[in-house]
Design a protein around this motif. Structure first.
Motif, PDB file in Angstrom:
ATOM      1  N   LYS A 125      34.155  44.019  73.775  1.00  8.92           N
ATOM      2  CA  LYS A 125      34.805  44.841  72.726  1.00  8.92           C
ATOM      3  C   LYS A 125      35.976  45.607  73.310  1.00  8.92           C
ATOM      4  O   LYS A 125      37.076  45.633  72.771  1.00  8.92           O
ATOM      5  CB  LYS A 125      33.792  45.844  72.153  1.00  8.92           C
ATOM      6  CG  LYS A 125      33.096  45.342  70.917  1.00  8.92           C
ATOM      7  CD  LYS A 125      32.364  46.465  70.185  1.00  8.92           C
ATOM      8  CE  LYS A 125      31.428  45.861  69.171  1.00  8.92           C
ATOM      9  NZ  LYS A 125      30.048  45.738  69.597  1.00  8.92           N
ATOM     10  N   SER A 130      38.800  40.532  67.203  1.00  3.03           N
ATOM     11  CA  SER A 130      37.413  40.931  67.488  1.00  3.03           C
ATOM     12  C   SER A 130      36.500  40.495  66.350  1.00  3.03           C
ATOM     13  O   SER A 130      36.059  41.319  65.550  1.00  3.03           O
ATOM     14  CB  SER A 130      37.315  42.449  67.623  1.00  3.03           C
ATOM     15  OG  SER A 130      38.052  42.873  68.715  1.00  3.03           O
ATOM     16  N   VAL A 164      33.068  39.009  72.701  1.00  4.47           N
ATOM     17  CA  VAL A 164      33.648  40.224  72.102  1.00  4.47           C
ATOM     18  C   VAL A 164      32.601  41.075  71.402  1.00  4.47           C
ATOM     19  O   VAL A 164      32.894  42.199  71.007  1.00  4.47           O
ATOM     20  CB  VAL A 164      34.805  39.973  71.099  1.00  4.47           C
ATOM     21  CG1 VAL A 164      36.042  39.494  71.779  1.00  4.47           C
ATOM     22  CG2 VAL A 164      34.407  39.069  69.982  1.00  4.47           C
TER      23      VAL A 164
END
Ligand code: NAD
Length: 475
Positions: free
Chosen positions: A15, A25, A9
């Motif tokens: 992301k 995240s 992530v």
């Protein structure tokens, strides 16, 4: 042992994927890198409620850092923080949205020590409402209040207890940025004891400690300000670390050695190869012993007396899990968890105390667990031992003299061989169920122990600080 999701992530593809699927995240936390690194860099905004008492101690501690200090302008939030401005330590900042929006703060520090009743809690809103959005990645919120146990007036006690709920909630709100919030509850006239804690909680060393209140008293033992080398605060100290051949114990041994201590690394004989490696790497010495053997405490005390004439730091880290639901648990599982995790600590301390081997201003640190707060399915033995550790620390703290302190850490999900062996679903849940959405590293526990061991932490006694990223498990 590596958290592949955390790495994923933090790539641009990861992301995007996490945000479109609404997945957590987690941010890669900043950790201590260089030995000579300052405890904080960047912009720090220092505010205060009415009648603040910790500002000069805060100013003293922050003055030596490369951080740029700001203090809010205007009577509502200024308080006596103008002292910081007048002494040239801080620049003033208008508390208007446009002015604040120009800044990203590495830390927001607030002196709430002088709050007298619950109506004065409003100063928290006035300071944090316009500024909290401006907290930087891996930033810090630190509030200094008065220990509610020392407040005779119920309204005052309520106001200072209220700081706990505030800090725990702020921590949950800023966790997605990898930022943390803590509370120092200071006893009256103990404001000059906050330095080591301010340094620790504002620094990357406290990366995985979140939403924790810490009680700070005046401390006993050597009075006055001890001259301490901030890069090697444990110079001249001898430390015993149990279970030091791997995992959290290895990290503790390495961290205490980094801070200047001579470390005796203890573990069972079967781990000798790893134990020798760790001890050699850090210029310490290995000690093969089983802490549950009848003569274990005597042999350990003999060794410390013969080799060093005593001991300054004892870290009771060795621990085992022997999980089974209660109805299925064989008796040796029960016996072993209690013997290693709890009884051995008491027996070692008893032997060292009786022989007067723990030196003045000594430090004893025990390793509990969040299971000791919350319990855990299949861990009646382990959780009982880890709650027992908390009871032991709280009781011992009232008895110890000569500046000797005892405290505990309660780790949450830490990336070690122990947690790597968990089934994947339980492991993933353990990693994500906290405000920082990730597991901690052994070094996070070790840094917290090193803070307790600092000679300037003499006012910290009887605390149990969780190193769990503010896990949802337990209180
Ligand atoms: P680990 O199993 O990797 O290491 C424990 C060490 O203790 C081992 O080296 C072992 O040989 C040693 N030991 C066990 N019995 C001993 C005995 N009788 N005498 C001497 N040494 C003995 O475990 P870890 O994950 O590094 O955990 C360290 C401590 O942290 C333990 O007390 C554990 O309960 C606690 N803890 C760990 C976590 C986690 O997530 N890893 C969470 C909460 C608490």
């Amino acid at each position: 042992m590596s958290d592949l999701y955390l790495k994923f992530v933090n790539t641009s593809v990861g992301k995007q994927a996490a945000s479109s699927l609404g997945l957590p995240s987690p941010i890669e936390l900043e950790r201590w890198k260089r030995h000579d690194q300052s405890f904080i860099e960047g912009k720090v905004l220092v505010g205060a409620g009415p009648r603040p008492r910790a500002l000069s101690a805060l100013g003293e501690t922050l003055r030596g850092s490369p951080a740029t200090l700001y203090s809010p302008e205007g009577p509502a939030t200024l308080g006596e923080s103008s002292a910081l401005v007048e002494s040239g330590v801080a620049k003033t900042l208008t508390m208007e949205d446009e002015a604040i929006a120009e800044h990203k703060f590495k830390a927001l520090v607030f002196d709430a020590t002088g709050i007298r009743d619950t109506s004065e809690l409003r100063c928290l809103y006035d300071f944090f409402h316009p500024t909290i959005r401006q907290i930087a990645k891996c930033g810090r919120v630190l509030i200094v209040g008065t220990d509610p146990a020392s407040c005779k007036n119920p309204a005052r006690a309520a106001a200072h207890k209220a700081l706990e709920g505030f800090v725990r909630s702020v921590a949950k709100e800023i966790g997605k940025k990898g930022a943390t919030a803590q509370l120092l509850w200071v006893a009256p006239n103990a404001e000059n004891q906050i330095e080591s804690s301010v340094r620790f909680f504002l620094s990357p060393k406290s990366a995985y400690v979140d939403g924790q209140p810490v009680r700070i008293g005046k401390g006993s033992g050597t009075k006055g300000r001890t001259a301490v080398n901030t890069n090697a605060p444990l110079t001249g100290k001898v430390a015993l670390v149990t279970g030091a051949s791997r995992g959290i114990g290895e990290a503790i041994a390495r961290t205490l050695a980094r801070d200047g201590a001579r470390v005796v690394c203890l573990d069972i004989p079967a781990t000798m190869e790893d134990l020798n490696r760790v001890a050699e790497d850090i210029g310490g010495s290995p000690l093969a012993a089983d802490i549950t053997e009848d003569n274990g405490p005597r042999l350990i005390a003999d060794h410390l007396e013969d080799e060093f004439g005593g001991i300054d730091i004892v870290v009771h880290n060795a621990g085992v899990t022997r999980d089974k639901t209660l109805a299925r648990m064989p008796e040796h599982f029960w016996d072993m968890a209690i013997a290693v995790n709890l009884t051995a600590e008491e027996r070692i301390d008893e032997e060292l105390m009786e022989r007067d081997l723990v030196r003045e201003n000594g430090r004893i640190v025990c390793v509990s667990s969040i299971a000791g707060f919350a319990g855990n399915f299949g861990q009646t033995n382990y959780a009982a031992s880890k709650s027992g550790v908390i009871g032991y620390v709280e009781s011992m703290a009232r008895q110890l003299k000569n500046g000797i302190t005892i405290n505990a850490v309660a780790p949450g999900f830490i990336e070690t061989q122990m947690t790597a062996a968990m089934p994947v679903t339980i492991r993933e849940a353990g990693r994500r169920m906290n405000s920082l959405s990730q597991g901690g590293l052994p070094v996070d526990v070790a840094e917290t122990i090193a803070w307790y061991c600092n000679p300037l932490s003499r006012g910290i006694n009887g605390n149990v600080v969780r190193v769990c990223g503010q896990s949802l498990v337990g209180k």
